[in-house]
Design an enzyme around this catalytic site. Structure first.
Site, PDB file in Angstrom:
ATOM      1  N   LYS A  13       0.832  -1.213   0.000  1.00  0.00           N
ATOM      2  CA  LYS A  13       0.000   0.000   0.000  1.00  0.00           C
ATOM      3  C   LYS A  13       0.867   1.263   0.000  1.00  0.00           C
ATOM      4  O   LYS A  13       0.638   2.189  -0.770  1.00  0.00           O
ATOM      5  CB  LYS A  13      -0.931   0.039   1.235  1.00  0.00           C
ATOM      6  CG  LYS A  13      -1.888  -1.132   1.323  1.00  0.00           C
ATOM      7  CD  LYS A  13      -2.795  -1.036   2.545  1.00  0.00           C
ATOM      8  CE  LYS A  13      -2.063  -1.059   3.871  1.00  0.00           C
ATOM      9  NZ  LYS A  13      -1.368  -2.340   4.165  1.00  0.00           N
ATOM     10  N   ARG A  88      -9.386   0.830   8.728  1.00  0.00           N
ATOM     11  CA  ARG A  88      -9.085  -0.557   9.108  1.00  0.00           C
ATOM     12  C   ARG A  88     -10.170  -1.212   9.941  1.00  0.00           C
ATOM     13  O   ARG A  88     -10.001  -2.356  10.365  1.00  0.00           O
ATOM     14  CB  ARG A  88      -7.779  -0.622   9.888  1.00  0.00           C
ATOM     15  CG  ARG A  88      -6.616  -0.196   9.031  1.00  0.00           C
ATOM     16  CD  ARG A  88      -5.309  -0.572   9.668  1.00  0.00           C
ATOM     17  NE  ARG A  88      -4.266   0.123   8.960  1.00  0.00           N
ATOM     18  CZ  ARG A  88      -3.018  -0.280   8.877  1.00  0.00           C
ATOM     19  NH1 ARG A  88      -2.637  -1.366   9.465  1.00  0.00           N
ATOM     20  NH2 ARG A  88      -2.141   0.428   8.202  1.00  0.00           N
ATOM     21  N   ARG A 127      11.684  -5.794   5.172  1.00  0.00           N
ATOM     22  CA  ARG A 127      11.434  -4.367   4.908  1.00  0.00           C
ATOM     23  C   ARG A 127      12.325  -3.476   5.775  1.00  0.00           C
ATOM     24  O   ARG A 127      12.508  -3.729   6.950  1.00  0.00           O
ATOM     25  CB  ARG A 127       9.958  -4.052   5.197  1.00  0.00           C
ATOM     26  CG  ARG A 127       9.660  -2.542   5.260  1.00  0.00           C
ATOM     27  CD  ARG A 127       8.190  -2.248   5.158  1.00  0.00           C
ATOM     28  NE  ARG A 127       7.416  -2.599   6.344  1.00  0.00           N
ATOM     29  CZ  ARG A 127       6.098  -2.398   6.459  1.00  0.00           C
ATOM     30  NH1 ARG A 127       5.419  -1.858   5.455  1.00  0.00           N
ATOM     31  NH2 ARG A 127       5.465  -2.739   7.556  1.00  0.00           N
ATOM     32  N   ARG A 156      11.312  -1.731  11.332  1.00  0.00           N
ATOM     33  CA  ARG A 156      10.222  -1.350  12.224  1.00  0.00           C
ATOM     34  C   ARG A 156      10.060  -2.406  13.304  1.00  0.00           C
ATOM     35  O   ARG A 156      10.109  -3.592  13.022  1.00  0.00           O
ATOM     36  CB  ARG A 156       8.925  -1.196  11.423  1.00  0.00           C
ATOM     37  CG  ARG A 156       8.740   0.215  10.893  1.00  0.00           C
ATOM     38  CD  ARG A 156       7.614   0.310   9.924  1.00  0.00           C
ATOM     39  NE  ARG A 156       6.357  -0.289  10.404  1.00  0.00           N
ATOM     40  CZ  ARG A 156       5.219  -0.205   9.741  1.00  0.00           C
ATOM     41  NH1 ARG A 156       5.160   0.451   8.591  1.00  0.00           N
ATOM     42  NH2 ARG A 156       4.121  -0.748  10.215  1.00  0.00           N
ATOM     43  N   ARG A 167      -0.518  -8.865  13.491  1.00  0.00           N
ATOM     44  CA  ARG A 167      -1.097  -7.915  12.521  1.00  0.00           C
ATOM     45  C   ARG A 167      -1.912  -8.639  11.448  1.00  0.00           C
ATOM     46  O   ARG A 167      -2.947  -8.136  11.006  1.00  0.00           O
ATOM     47  CB  ARG A 167       0.009  -7.072  11.887  1.00  0.00           C
ATOM     48  CG  ARG A 167       0.523  -5.995  12.846  1.00  0.00           C
ATOM     49  CD  ARG A 167       1.923  -5.554  12.501  1.00  0.00           C
ATOM     50  NE  ARG A 167       1.971  -4.776  11.291  1.00  0.00           N
ATOM     51  CZ  ARG A 167       3.051  -4.666  10.511  1.00  0.00           C
ATOM     52  NH1 ARG A 167       4.143  -5.309  10.821  1.00  0.00           N
ATOM     53  NH2 ARG A 167       3.018  -3.911   9.442  1.00  0.00           N
TER      54      ARG A 167
HETATM   55  P1  ADP Z   1       1.528  -1.371   7.352  1.00  0.00           P
HETATM   56  O1  ADP Z   1       1.963  -0.389   6.300  1.00  0.00           O
HETATM   57  O2  ADP Z   1       2.541  -2.434   7.543  1.00  0.00           O
HETATM   58  O3  ADP Z   1       0.163  -1.921   7.113  1.00  0.00           O
HETATM   59  P2  ADP Z   1       1.042   0.934   8.978  1.00  0.00           P
HETATM   60  O4  ADP Z   1       2.244   1.782   8.974  1.00  0.00           O
HETATM   61  O5  ADP Z   1      -0.072   1.307   8.078  1.00  0.00           O
HETATM   62  O6  ADP Z   1       1.479  -0.567   8.717  1.00  0.00           O
HETATM   63  O7  ADP Z   1       0.462   0.851  10.454  1.00  0.00           O
HETATM   64  C1  ADP Z   1       1.283   0.568  11.551  1.00  0.00           C
HETATM   65  C2  ADP Z   1       0.447   0.487  12.804  1.00  0.00           C
HETATM   66  O8  ADP Z   1      -0.192   1.759  13.045  1.00  0.00           O
HETATM   67  C3  ADP Z   1      -0.697  -0.500  12.770  1.00  0.00           C
HETATM   68  O9  ADP Z   1      -0.286  -1.821  13.093  1.00  0.00           O
HETATM   69  C4  ADP Z   1      -1.633   0.088  13.838  1.00  0.00           C
HETATM   70  O10 ADP Z   1      -1.146  -0.167  15.139  1.00  0.00           O
HETATM   71  C5  ADP Z   1      -1.488   1.577  13.586  1.00  0.00           C
HETATM   72  N1  ADP Z   1      -2.495   2.068  12.607  1.00  0.00           N
HETATM   73  C6  ADP Z   1      -2.232   2.679  11.419  1.00  0.00           C
HETATM   74  N2  ADP Z   1      -3.367   2.994  10.791  1.00  0.00           N
HETATM   75  C7  ADP Z   1      -4.392   2.578  11.594  1.00  0.00           C
HETATM   76  C8  ADP Z   1      -5.815   2.606  11.492  1.00  0.00           C
HETATM   77  N3  ADP Z   1      -6.465   3.135  10.444  1.00  0.00           N
HETATM   78  N4  ADP Z   1      -6.527   2.085  12.528  1.00  0.00           N
HETATM   79  C9  ADP Z   1      -5.923   1.575  13.615  1.00  0.00           C
HETATM   80  N5  ADP Z   1      -4.595   1.504  13.760  1.00  0.00           N
HETATM   81  C10 ADP Z   1      -3.822   2.005  12.759  1.00  0.00           C
HETATM   82  P1  ADP Z   2       2.233  -1.851   3.214  1.00  0.00           P
HETATM   83  O1  ADP Z   2       2.215  -0.345   3.238  1.00  0.00           O
HETATM   84  O2  ADP Z   2       1.005  -2.433   2.570  1.00  0.00           O
HETATM   85  O3  ADP Z   2       2.497  -2.466   4.548  1.00  0.00           O
HETATM   86  P2  ADP Z   2       4.822  -1.576   1.841  1.00  0.00           P
HETATM   87  O4  ADP Z   2       4.580  -0.707   0.668  1.00  0.00           O
HETATM   88  O5  ADP Z   2       5.521  -0.993   3.010  1.00  0.00           O
HETATM   89  O6  ADP Z   2       3.445  -2.319   2.276  1.00  0.00           O
HETATM   90  O7  ADP Z   2       5.641  -2.860   1.326  1.00  0.00           O
HETATM   91  C1  ADP Z   2       6.078  -3.874   2.237  1.00  0.00           C
HETATM   92  C2  ADP Z   2       7.482  -4.348   1.811  1.00  0.00           C
HETATM   93  O8  ADP Z   2       7.391  -5.034   0.562  1.00  0.00           O
HETATM   94  C3  ADP Z   2       8.485  -3.207   1.590  1.00  0.00           C
HETATM   95  O9  ADP Z   2       9.771  -3.656   1.930  1.00  0.00           O
HETATM   96  C4  ADP Z   2       8.388  -2.949   0.095  1.00  0.00           C
HETATM   97  O10 ADP Z   2       9.603  -2.411  -0.423  1.00  0.00           O
HETATM   98  C5  ADP Z   2       8.118  -4.352  -0.452  1.00  0.00           C
HETATM   99  N1  ADP Z   2       7.267  -4.364  -1.654  1.00  0.00           N
HETATM  100  C6  ADP Z   2       6.298  -3.475  -2.015  1.00  0.00           C
HETATM  101  N2  ADP Z   2       5.733  -3.818  -3.183  1.00  0.00           N
HETATM  102  C7  ADP Z   2       6.342  -4.967  -3.584  1.00  0.00           C
HETATM  103  C8  ADP Z   2       6.188  -5.820  -4.734  1.00  0.00           C
HETATM  104  N3  ADP Z   2       5.294  -5.560  -5.686  1.00  0.00           N
HETATM  105  N4  ADP Z   2       6.993  -6.915  -4.815  1.00  0.00           N
HETATM  106  C9  ADP Z   2       7.899  -7.186  -3.836  1.00  0.00           C
HETATM  107  N5  ADP Z   2       8.092  -6.417  -2.739  1.00  0.00           N
HETATM  108  C10 ADP Z   2       7.321  -5.316  -2.606  1.00  0.00           C
END
Ligand code: ADP
Ligand code: ADP
Length: 211
Positions: A13, A88, A127, A156, A167
């Site tokens: 995302k 979420r 990551r 992270r 998660r």
């Molecule tokens: P990822 O990109 O791996 O999905 P995020 O950076 O979006 O992780 O989120 C990290 C953490 O921040 C989540 O595990 C949660 O604890 C919190 N968080 C982020 N967005 C939301 C949301 N919309 N509702 C509840 N918690 C959130």
């Molecule tokens: P999210 O925000 O949904 O948690 P991220 O964009 O942070 O996901 O991506 C999670 C990890 O996967 C990061 O290390 C990113 O560089 C990698 N990644 C993102 N898109 C791809 C893809 N299409 N193929 C392989 N790895 C990816």
């Protein structure tokens, strides 16, 4: 245009939101980034969120709706926004809908990035992210420099295996129902197979958006 990005942690995302933001000229809003910045700045909101985030639990809906209210009424979001992981739970989807209605706006598109669990775990366990601008990277070690801002890349805390397991479980229990909620509310969820190279996923996403 207001676009909601749904999908499990690690689905890409953040990566795609940055690319779409540049292509479409609308800002990305990631509640996770807002919360981590608040934590770094030591604000009340950040401190309230910390324990939830470290465990991989969701922070309370009231905190998220407060953030969304602030950003969606700000001048930066005048032309729209790409909401990355900002919806979420079903109450968040309802709350966002209500607040947008009050300012004469609505969610225009909902995209779901689909990736299987094995690939998600692989992506999250490798990551790194910039501690400054939060850009996610793959194949770079902690301590390397961010290409965008020169900041330091870090792992992270919630990408450790135990938090990742939680998660994924939290996603299934609390976030997956949001997909049905949008469907029930006559907002078609556009599902994208996101298990492909980054640029292929971007192409699929733009196509789904009709761009
Ligand atoms: P990822 O990109 O791996 O999905 P995020 O950076 O979006 O992780 O989120 C990290 C953490 O921040 C989540 O595990 C949660 O604890 C919190 N968080 C982020 N967005 C939301 C949301 N919309 N509702 C509840 N918690 C959130
Ligand atoms: P999210 O925000 O949904 O948690 P991220 O964009 O942070 O996901 O991506 C999670 C990890 O996967 C990061 O290390 C990113 O560089 C990698 N990644 C993102 N898109 C791809 C893809 N299409 N193929 C392989 N790895 C990816």
């Amino acid at each position: 245009m207001i676009i909601v990005l749904l999908g499990p942690p690690g689905a890409g995302k953040g990566t795609q939101a940055d690319l779409l933001s540049a292509k479409l000229g609308i800002p990305k809003i990631a509640t996770g980034d807002v919360l981590r910045a608040a934590l770094r700045d030591g604000t009340k909101r950040g401190l309230e969120a910390k324990a939830y985030m470290d465990r991989g639990d969701l922070v309370p809906d009231s905190v998220i709706l407060g953030i969304l209210q602030d950003v969606m009424t700000s001048p930066a979001a005048k032309e729209g926004a790409i909401l990355d992981g900002a919806v979420r739970t079903v109450p968040q989807a309802e709350g966002l809908g209500k607040m947008l209605k009050e300012i004469g706006k609505k969610v225009d598109r909902v995209l779901l990035f689909d990736v299987d669990d094995e690939e998600l775990v692989k992506r999250l366990s490798t990551r790194t992210v910039c501690e400054g601008c939060q850009t996610p990277y793959m194949g770079r070690d902690p301590g390397a420099k961010c290409e965008k801002c020169g900041g330091k890349l870090v792992r992270r805390k919630d990408d450790e295996p135990e938090a990742v397991r939680n998660r994924l479980e939290v996603y299934r229990r609390q976030t997956a129902p949001v997909i049905d909620w949008y469907d029930d509310n006559k907002m078609k969820v556009l599902k994208i197979d996101a298990d492909a190279p980054v640029d292929a996923v971007t192409k699929r996403t733009l196509k789904a958006l009709g761009k």
